[in-house]
Design a protein around this motif. Structure first.
Motif: not given
Length: 106
Positions: A41, A47, A50-51, A53, A60-61, A63-64
């Motif tokens: 995080r 970050k 992800v932000e 794109q 986000k998926e 990163a998860e």
């Protein structure tokens, strides 16, 4: 005549060393997962990716997935259940470094 009275205080007893709570595989796993989550995080390149794109709409998926993949690769609880002294994490820190580099390139 000596008017000194003996001290009524009791000499201090040596303190017993405080016992550390025994670390279980469950508590170690929880701490490890919390650490991995905190690092990912706070990892600026991830970050930003992800932000912004950069990995597409499913950043986000992705990163998860990375987080759960790291959990799975360092899961010692399965090794503990098997009672196999050779079993352990599927990767070491160098493998993780390589995997993260590949992951970030994709």
């Amino acid at each position: 005549m000596n008017n000194t009275t003996p001290s009524s205080s009791v000499p201090p007893q040596p303190q017993q060393p405080q016992q550390q709570p025994q670390l279980t595989i469950e508590s170690a796993t929880a701490e490890f997962r919390a650490g991995v989550t905190a690092v990912l995080r706070s990892w600026s390149p991830l970050k930003t990716a992800v932000e912004s794109q950069w990995g597409g709409l499913m950043g986000k998926e992705k990163a998860e997935f990375l987080r759960t993949h790291i959990y799975a690769q360092f899961d010692y609880s399965k090794a503990n259940i098997k009672n196999d002294s050779k079993a352990g994490a599927a990767m070491d820190q160098y493998d993780l470094e390589d995997a993260l580099a590949i992951y970030m390139e994709e």
